[in-house]
Design a protein around this motif. Structure first.
Motif, short mmCIF file in Angstrom:
data_model
loop_
_atom_site.label_atom_id
_atom_site.label_comp_id
_atom_site.label_asym_id
_atom_site.label_seq_id
_atom_site.Cartn_x
_atom_site.Cartn_y
_atom_site.Cartn_z
N THR A 29 0.81 -1.23 0.00
CA THR A 29 0.00 0.00 0.00
C THR A 29 0.83 1.27 0.00
OG1 THR A 29 -0.10 -0.17 2.39
CG2 THR A 29 -1.98 -1.00 1.17
N THR A 30 2.15 1.15 0.16
CA THR A 30 2.97 2.36 0.26
C THR A 30 2.79 3.28 -0.96
OG1 THR A 30 4.54 0.95 1.39
CG2 THR A 30 5.27 3.15 0.81
N TRP A 39 0.18 3.68 -2.74
CA TRP A 39 -1.10 4.40 -2.61
C TRP A 39 -0.97 5.58 -1.65
CZ3 TRP A 39 -5.40 0.09 -2.22
CH2 TRP A 39 -5.54 -0.49 -3.49
N VAL A 40 -0.24 5.31 -0.56
CA VAL A 40 -0.05 6.39 0.42
C VAL A 40 0.68 7.56 -0.23
CG1 VAL A 40 1.06 7.02 2.58
CG2 VAL A 40 -0.06 4.83 2.38
N TYR A 41 1.72 7.24 -0.99
CA TYR A 41 2.45 8.29 -1.71
C TYR A 41 1.50 9.06 -2.63
CZ TYR A 41 7.17 6.90 -0.35
OH TYR A 41 8.32 6.65 0.35
N LEU A 77 -1.73 9.42 -2.42
CA LEU A 77 -2.62 10.29 -1.64
C LEU A 77 -1.91 11.56 -1.21
CD1 LEU A 77 -4.68 7.95 0.71
CD2 LEU A 77 -5.50 9.48 -1.07
N PHE A 78 -0.68 11.41 -0.75
CA PHE A 78 0.08 12.58 -0.32
C PHE A 78 0.30 13.54 -1.49
CE2 PHE A 78 2.32 11.19 3.83
CZ PHE A 78 1.09 10.79 4.31
N ALA A 120 -2.81 15.46 -2.22
CA ALA A 120 -3.08 16.51 -1.24
C ALA A 120 -2.16 17.70 -1.47
CB ALA A 120 -2.89 15.96 0.17
N ILE A 121 -0.89 17.41 -1.73
CA ILE A 121 0.05 18.51 -1.95
C ILE A 121 -0.31 19.27 -3.22
CG2 ILE A 121 2.44 19.02 -2.53
CD1 ILE A 121 3.20 16.80 -0.54
N ALA A 168 -3.26 19.64 -4.40
CA ALA A 168 -4.44 20.47 -4.13
C ALA A 168 -4.04 21.78 -3.47
CB ALA A 168 -5.41 19.71 -3.25
N PRO A 226 -3.21 -5.16 -2.80
CA PRO A 226 -3.37 -4.35 -1.58
C PRO A 226 -4.85 -4.04 -1.36
CG PRO A 226 -2.52 -3.00 -3.34
CD PRO A 226 -2.54 -4.40 -3.85
N GLY A 229 -5.87 -2.36 4.31
CA GLY A 229 -4.42 -2.27 4.41
C GLY A 229 -3.94 -0.83 4.26
N LEU A 230 -4.60 -0.12 3.31
CA LEU A 230 -4.24 1.29 3.10
C LEU A 230 -4.52 2.10 4.37
CD1 LEU A 230 -3.48 3.64 1.18
CD2 LEU A 230 -5.90 3.81 0.63
N SER A 256 -1.90 1.33 7.05
CA SER A 256 -0.59 1.95 6.89
C SER A 256 -0.68 3.47 7.03
CB SER A 256 0.03 1.56 5.55
OG SER A 256 -0.75 2.04 4.50
N LEU A 257 -1.81 4.06 6.56
CA LEU A 257 -1.95 5.52 6.67
C LEU A 257 -1.96 5.95 8.14
CD1 LEU A 257 -4.54 7.08 4.20
CD2 LEU A 257 -2.19 7.78 4.62
N TRP A 315 2.16 5.85 8.72
CA TRP A 315 2.28 7.19 8.14
C TRP A 315 1.51 8.24 8.94
CZ3 TRP A 315 5.51 7.93 4.05
CH2 TRP A 315 5.96 6.79 3.39
N LEU A 359 0.86 16.70 6.77
CA LEU A 359 0.17 17.04 5.52
C LEU A 359 -1.11 17.83 5.79
CD1 LEU A 359 0.51 16.37 2.48
CD2 LEU A 359 -1.28 14.70 2.81
N LEU A 376 -0.14 21.27 6.61
CA LEU A 376 0.28 21.96 5.39
C LEU A 376 -0.92 22.42 4.58
CD1 LEU A 376 2.83 22.40 3.36
CD2 LEU A 376 1.77 20.49 2.18
N MET A 377 -1.92 21.53 4.47
CA MET A 377 -3.10 21.90 3.67
C MET A 377 -3.87 23.02 4.32
SD MET A 377 -4.76 18.61 1.87
CE MET A 377 -5.71 19.63 0.78
N MET A 398 -4.67 26.60 2.60
CA MET A 398 -6.02 27.15 2.44
C MET A 398 -6.11 28.54 3.07
SD MET A 398 -7.63 25.14 0.65
CE MET A 398 -6.83 23.73 -0.07
#
Lengths: 100, 278
Positions: free
Chosen positions: A56-57, A59-61, A63-64, A67-68, A70, B37, B41-42, B45-46, B50, B57, B60-61, B65
């Motif tokens: 899943t790493t 996918w996480v990247y 998503l990040f 977001a960045i 956006a 995956p 699982g996502l 890990s998030l 993470w 993040l 930052l967002m 804004m």
């Protein structure tokens, strides 16, 4: 599962289009869109790798990166609005000095 | 220039090809996994591996804004006060901080100016009456040349009425709280500038036959009030604006320079007028 080579080819194509646009276009909004295109090319590659490896790493990247992207677009558009208020244009040829 | 553009295209094409070949041939694609995956699982890990980057993040967002909202703010004080209503003191603090960054002296100068203005306004009260008499005649020469007594009397009467309104507003000032007073003072300042505008071209109107000026793009509640204070109530008056008058009105209502012209108020008013007739 799609052949990763195809995904790579598509994302390379998107990246090249984005790069060309960002270099050659004069309208600031189109340049911003081209930058987004490059980011999305990278995202696609990440997502493909995630599926390919069952991890899943990637996918996480992705998503990040989304977001960045956006927040970058929000700031970019706000700057364009401010620039337009000042110069009445967002053509990058006319607005090439970081000083009003 | 053509050569550069050709060179760019060839370069991009080459880059694309290199990217495709490198990416496809990379050993990272060699050994694939059978298991896909999953979303759980996502999530796992998030929120575990993470969690900290996710938090950063989010911050930052939010920063982005807030920054974006700050960049696109309409920095004129009057609009901020109008929009926030109650947040007056905070808004003033922010504005003053900005000024401090630029120049302390400028800040002082502005404050002095403001003080002078309010003092002047009170003094101007008495002088007002005489000034009206003086400025009136050169203001509408064409009208007077026609020697139409009724018209002349009417314009004098109108002037008197406007002065009366001004006086009324001034008297009302005393009874208002600080915020409302500031707004009212601005409206008075605008109303005083009505003398600089050629109403013989625009045509006269009164509050009774007013249109909803806010239907014009670029006119907000406060701008509409300022226009009313100036004596502009109807679309037909706006439609009659010549470029010179547009400029004068723009200055009189203390709007962004050239904004009336750029937003084409006159054209918009004409369209709205046309729509109403149909």
């Amino acid at each position: 599962m799609i052949d990763p080579a195809l995904v790579s080819a598509l994302s390379a194509l998107m990246f090249v289009i984005g790069l060309g646009g960002a270099f050659t276009r004069k309208n600031a909004i189109i340049v911003l869109m081209c930058i987004e295109l490059m980011l999305n090319a990278a995202n696609m590659q990440f997502a493909a790798a995630a599926v390919h490896h069952g991890d899943t790493t990637g996918w996480v990247y992705t998503l990040f990166a989304i977001a960045i992207a956006a927040s970058e677009v929000a700031i970019g558009l706000a700057i364009f609005l401010a620039v337009y208020g000042q110069h009445e244009t967002i053509s990058l040829d006319d607005v090439d000095v970081l000083k009003n | 220039m053509k050569l550069v553009s050709l060179f760019t295209r060839v370069g991009l094409l080459a880059l694309g090809m290199i990217l495709v070949s490198v990416l496809s041939a990379d050993s990272v694609w060699a050994n694939s996994s059978d298991e896909y995956p999953t979303t759980s699982g996502l999530a796992d890990s998030l929120l575990n591996d993470w969690a900290l980057p996710l938090l950063i993040l989010g911050i930052l967002m939010s920063m982005a804004m807030i920054g974006a909202a700050y960049l696109v703010r309409d920095e004129r004080m009057e609009n901020l006060l109008w929009e926030f209503g109650t947040g007056e003191t905070q808004v003033i603090e922010i504005e003053e901080e900005d000024d401090d960054d630029d120049d302390d002296n400028a800040d002082d100068a502005v404050e002095e100016e403001k003080a002078d203005e309010s003092a002047d306004e009170e003094e101007a009260d008495e002088e007002e009456a005489e000034e009206v008499e003086v400025t009136e005649e050169p203001e509408q020469p064409e009208e007077l040349e026609e020697a139409d007594d009724a018209q002349e009397a009417e314009s004098v009467e109108r002037q008197a009425r406007m002065d009366e309104e001004l006086e009324e507003r001034r008297n009302r000032l005393e009874s208002l709280d600080e915020k409302a007073r500031k707004k009212e003072e601005e409206l008075i300042r605008v109303a005083e500038k009505a003398k600089t505008i050629d109403f013989s071209t625009l045509g006269f109107a009164s509050a009774s036959d007013s249109d909803d000026l806010q239907r014009i793009k670029g006119v907000g509640p406060f701008i509409a009030e300022k226009l009313n204070a100036l004596g502009i109530y109807t679309f037909s008056q706006l439609a009659n604006m010549t470029p010179e008058i547009e400029e004068e009105v723009n200055v009189a209502i203390e709007f962004f320079p050239g904004r009336i012209k750029r937003d084409e108020w006159a054209n918009q008013a004409r369209t709205l007028l046309g729509g109403e007739e149909e």
